[in-house]
Design an enzyme around this catalytic site. Structure first.
Site, PDB file in Angstrom:
ATOM      1  N   ARG A  80       0.863  -1.175   0.000  1.00  0.00           N
ATOM      2  CA  ARG A  80       0.000   0.000   0.000  1.00  0.00           C
ATOM      3  C   ARG A  80       0.900   1.226   0.000  1.00  0.00           C
ATOM      4  O   ARG A  80       1.908   1.274   0.723  1.00  0.00           O
ATOM      5  CB  ARG A  80      -0.897   0.035   1.246  1.00  0.00           C
ATOM      6  CG  ARG A  80      -2.067  -0.946   1.213  1.00  0.00           C
ATOM      7  CD  ARG A  80      -3.129  -0.597   0.162  1.00  0.00           C
ATOM      8  NE  ARG A  80      -4.232  -1.555   0.132  1.00  0.00           N
ATOM      9  CZ  ARG A  80      -4.274  -2.645  -0.618  1.00  0.00           C
ATOM     10  NH1 ARG A  80      -3.259  -2.950  -1.428  1.00  0.00           N
ATOM     11  NH2 ARG A  80      -5.322  -3.438  -0.591  1.00  0.00           N
ATOM     12  N   GLU A 116      -4.054   6.921  -3.318  1.00  0.00           N
ATOM     13  CA  GLU A 116      -4.742   6.339  -4.476  1.00  0.00           C
ATOM     14  C   GLU A 116      -6.225   6.671  -4.409  1.00  0.00           C
ATOM     15  O   GLU A 116      -6.772   6.695  -3.308  1.00  0.00           O
ATOM     16  CB  GLU A 116      -4.582   4.808  -4.470  1.00  0.00           C
ATOM     17  CG  GLU A 116      -3.379   4.329  -5.227  1.00  0.00           C
ATOM     18  CD  GLU A 116      -3.276   2.797  -5.210  1.00  0.00           C
ATOM     19  OE1 GLU A 116      -4.269   2.136  -5.567  1.00  0.00           O
ATOM     20  OE2 GLU A 116      -2.218   2.291  -4.839  1.00  0.00           O
ATOM     21  N   HIS A 129      -1.378  -0.451 -10.080  1.00  0.00           N
ATOM     22  CA  HIS A 129      -1.959  -1.366  -9.081  1.00  0.00           C
ATOM     23  C   HIS A 129      -2.482  -2.648  -9.740  1.00  0.00           C
ATOM     24  O   HIS A 129      -3.674  -2.950  -9.698  1.00  0.00           O
ATOM     25  CB  HIS A 129      -3.084  -0.654  -8.290  1.00  0.00           C
ATOM     26  CG  HIS A 129      -3.338  -1.281  -6.946  1.00  0.00           C
ATOM     27  ND1 HIS A 129      -3.690  -0.572  -5.834  1.00  0.00           N
ATOM     28  CD2 HIS A 129      -3.273  -2.581  -6.535  1.00  0.00           C
ATOM     29  CE1 HIS A 129      -3.858  -1.389  -4.806  1.00  0.00           C
ATOM     30  NE2 HIS A 129      -3.600  -2.623  -5.211  1.00  0.00           N
TER      31      HIS A 129
HETATM   32  C1  GLV Z   1      -4.699  -5.521  -3.719  1.00  0.00           C
HETATM   33  O1  GLV Z   1      -4.131  -4.489  -3.545  1.00  0.00           O
HETATM   34  C2  GLV Z   1      -5.108  -6.395  -2.671  1.00  0.00           C
HETATM   35  O2  GLV Z   1      -5.000  -6.027  -1.499  1.00  0.00           O
HETATM   36  O3  GLV Z   1      -5.573  -7.498  -2.992  1.00  0.00           O
END
Ligand code: GLV
Ligand code: GLV
Length: 316
Positions: A236, A265, A283
């Site tokens: 993250r 984000e 992402h």
């Molecule tokens: C993606 O970022 C997830 O947490 O699956």
């Protein structure tokens, strides 16, 4: 029983749920559902499948009067107030395991992309009419015998380490608990965060986001990085103080950085887009055909189990 699915997901989980006799409906878009519609649709749902852009905060949980389970279509669940959900006796599930390899592949790709300056090379080829081979052109870093520091040696961190071990990297890691099997398998060594940052040629971040990990890599910590190091993040964005990292990259105090996730984000800091020594992905950690279908199946399984009075497969 009603199930609301907040987006169109691969594998059409609504169809599987309908076949199982549930009254499943889906927000018919790949874009995030607007907040009002989200709250309205969830009001009468017995179960909800959410994505990481849906904020399941106190306000939302208070409107979920019938809900027994929220199945998050992600391994991370920082979009959900898990403590409050527990108080309201709403079960939260996520999608671990099925996305481990896909995400580790992206972490490894970011490492290779930064080390070998693949993005710059690709951009040059699209603008060129011939290859201008030069002895000192686009020199990158060799991976063999480099030290890779894994911050957060969970499933994805370990899978990334194993891939890079195959490239000849030595592995050190920072984690709360010691990971005996991981150490045995590839000779990984547990170290403190400061030792990791000072000694790694490559750092890969794999921590969940919570109050303890928010800006864990702040300006002071990032300054410990070696001048020729690379840092990549597939967890993250908020685990890294992004502006502090941008400063280092601008001053060329590190070799490069790879991002699949960003602070704040869905916004991206335009400063990042101006830098040459970064590799930016949108992402896509879990974005393989196999994984995204498996994530849907797992969400369906979790919802079905809870609504039928059984234990969920992957509760948070
Ligand atoms: C993606 O970022 C997830 O947490 O699956
Ligand atoms: C490079 O292409 C080489 O042959 O060394």
């Amino acid at each position: 029983m009603k199930v609301f699915i907040t987006r169109k997901f691969p594998g059409e989980p609504e169809k599987i749920l309908k076949a199982e006799g549930f009254d499943a409906s889906v927000y018919q878009s790949e874009e995030p559902v607007p907040r009002n519609e989200f709250l309205n649709k969830c009001k009468n749902a017995d179960a909800i499948i959410t994505s990481l852009t849906d904020k399941v905060d106190k306000e939302a949980l208070d409107t979920f009067t019938k809900c027994k389970v929220v199945a998050n279509y992600a391994v991370g669940y920082n979009n959900i107030d898990v403590d409050y959900a527990r108080k309201k006796k709403i079960i939260i599930t996520n999608t671990p395991d099925v996305l481990t390899d896909a995400t580790a592949d992206v972490a490894a790709s970011l490492i290779l992309g930064c080390a070998r300056r693949l993005r710059e090379g690709e951009a040059i080829m699209r603008a060129a009419d011939s290859i201008n081979w030069k002895p000192s052109f686009l020199l990158g870093l060799e991976l063999k015998n480099k030290t890779l520091g894994i911050i957060g040696a969970g499933r994805i961190g370990q899978a990334t380490a194993k891939r890079m071990h195959g490239f000849g990297c030595k592995i050190i890691y920072f984690n709360r608990s010691k990971k005996e099997n991981f150490e045995k398998e590839i000779g990984a060594k547990k170290v403190s965060l400061n030792t990791l940052l000072k000694n790694s040629d490559i750092v890969s971040v794999h921590l969940p986001l919570n109050e303890k990990t928010f800006h864990l890599l702040d300006e002071e910590k990032l300054k410990l990085l070696k001048p020729d190091s690379i840092i990549v993040n597939t967890s993250r964005g908020e685990v890294i103080e992004e502006m502090a990292l941008i400063k280092l990259l601008k001053k060329k105090k590190i070799f490069g950085a790879g991002f699949d996730v960003y602070e704040g984000e869905p916004k991206i800091n335009p400063e990042l887009q101006k830098l040459d020594n970064v590799f930016l992905l949108p992402h896509i950690g879990s974005a393989t055909i196999e994984t995204r279908f498996a994530m849907s199946a797992l969400c369906v399984q979790n919802v079905t189990n809870v609504l039928k009075g059984k234990k969920p497969v992957t509760p948070v």
